[in-house]
Write a protein that holds these residues in place. Sequence first.
Motif, short mmCIF file in Angstrom:
data_model
loop_
_atom_site.label_atom_id
_atom_site.label_comp_id
_atom_site.label_asym_id
_atom_site.label_seq_id
_atom_site.Cartn_x
_atom_site.Cartn_y
_atom_site.Cartn_z
N ASP A 38 0.85 -1.18 0.00
CA ASP A 38 0.00 0.00 0.00
C ASP A 38 0.89 1.24 0.00
O ASP A 38 2.06 1.17 0.36
N VAL A 39 0.35 2.35 -0.40
CA VAL A 39 1.08 3.61 -0.42
C VAL A 39 0.37 4.60 0.50
O VAL A 39 -0.76 4.38 0.92
N ALA A 40 1.03 5.71 0.79
CA ALA A 40 0.52 6.69 1.74
C ALA A 40 -0.89 7.18 1.39
O ALA A 40 -1.69 7.44 2.29
N ASP A 41 -1.18 7.31 0.12
CA ASP A 41 -2.48 7.84 -0.29
C ASP A 41 -3.54 6.76 -0.46
O ASP A 41 -4.62 7.03 -0.97
N GLU A 124 -0.35 3.45 -10.79
CA GLU A 124 -1.02 3.34 -9.50
C GLU A 124 -2.25 4.24 -9.46
O GLU A 124 -2.20 5.38 -9.91
N THR A 125 -3.33 3.70 -8.91
CA THR A 125 -4.52 4.49 -8.64
C THR A 125 -4.66 4.56 -7.12
O THR A 125 -4.72 3.53 -6.45
N THR A 126 -4.64 5.79 -6.61
CA THR A 126 -4.74 6.02 -5.17
C THR A 126 -5.92 6.94 -4.88
O THR A 126 -6.63 7.37 -5.80
N GLY A 127 -6.06 7.31 -3.62
CA GLY A 127 -7.10 8.26 -3.23
C GLY A 127 -6.90 9.63 -3.85
O GLY A 127 -7.83 10.43 -3.89
N LYS A 128 -5.69 9.91 -4.33
CA LYS A 128 -5.40 11.21 -4.94
C LYS A 128 -5.41 11.19 -6.46
O LYS A 128 -5.10 12.19 -7.10
N GLY A 129 -5.68 10.03 -7.06
CA GLY A 129 -5.72 9.96 -8.52
C GLY A 129 -4.84 8.85 -9.06
O GLY A 129 -4.44 7.93 -8.35
N THR A 130 -4.50 8.97 -10.35
CA THR A 130 -3.74 7.95 -11.06
C THR A 130 -2.43 8.54 -11.55
O THR A 130 -2.39 9.67 -12.03
#
Length: 147
Positions: A38-41, A124-130
Amino acid sequence: MDVRVQEDAFDAGAELNAFGKGRTDIGAVVSFTGVVRDVADGLRAMEIEHYPGMTQAAITKIAQEAQDRWALSDVLVIHRYGTLTAGDQIMMVATASAHRAAAFEAADFLMDYLKSRAPFWKKETTGKGTNWVASKDEDEAALDRWT
């Protein structure tokens, strides 16, 4: 030597058991299984793209180089593509040799190569975008010890 680029999940334990089964000519088997972290976002998905023929050929070439350089008895490389999520297994390397040093060094070499040079593109797709994952200086620097 067995090099697989596949979309399907794999069972690392079963792969490792099959890899060394019945072998009496080896004194060491070293393996590494990479997992999507997992990543920070907050990772929602990691998409891995590749050109099938090119990717298979490139990984086979470096696996053969490792086998020749360290006189390995066998090499296994599995790398997945497609859409993965945090916790999914992304890749596996296993090396077998008569002696442990060769097996450890070759596995480390293969992992450094896969991280920096294997022709995969990761998004990567995160809570802040792709965003596309860029190469990291430390991963590139890790290759210097093998030249």
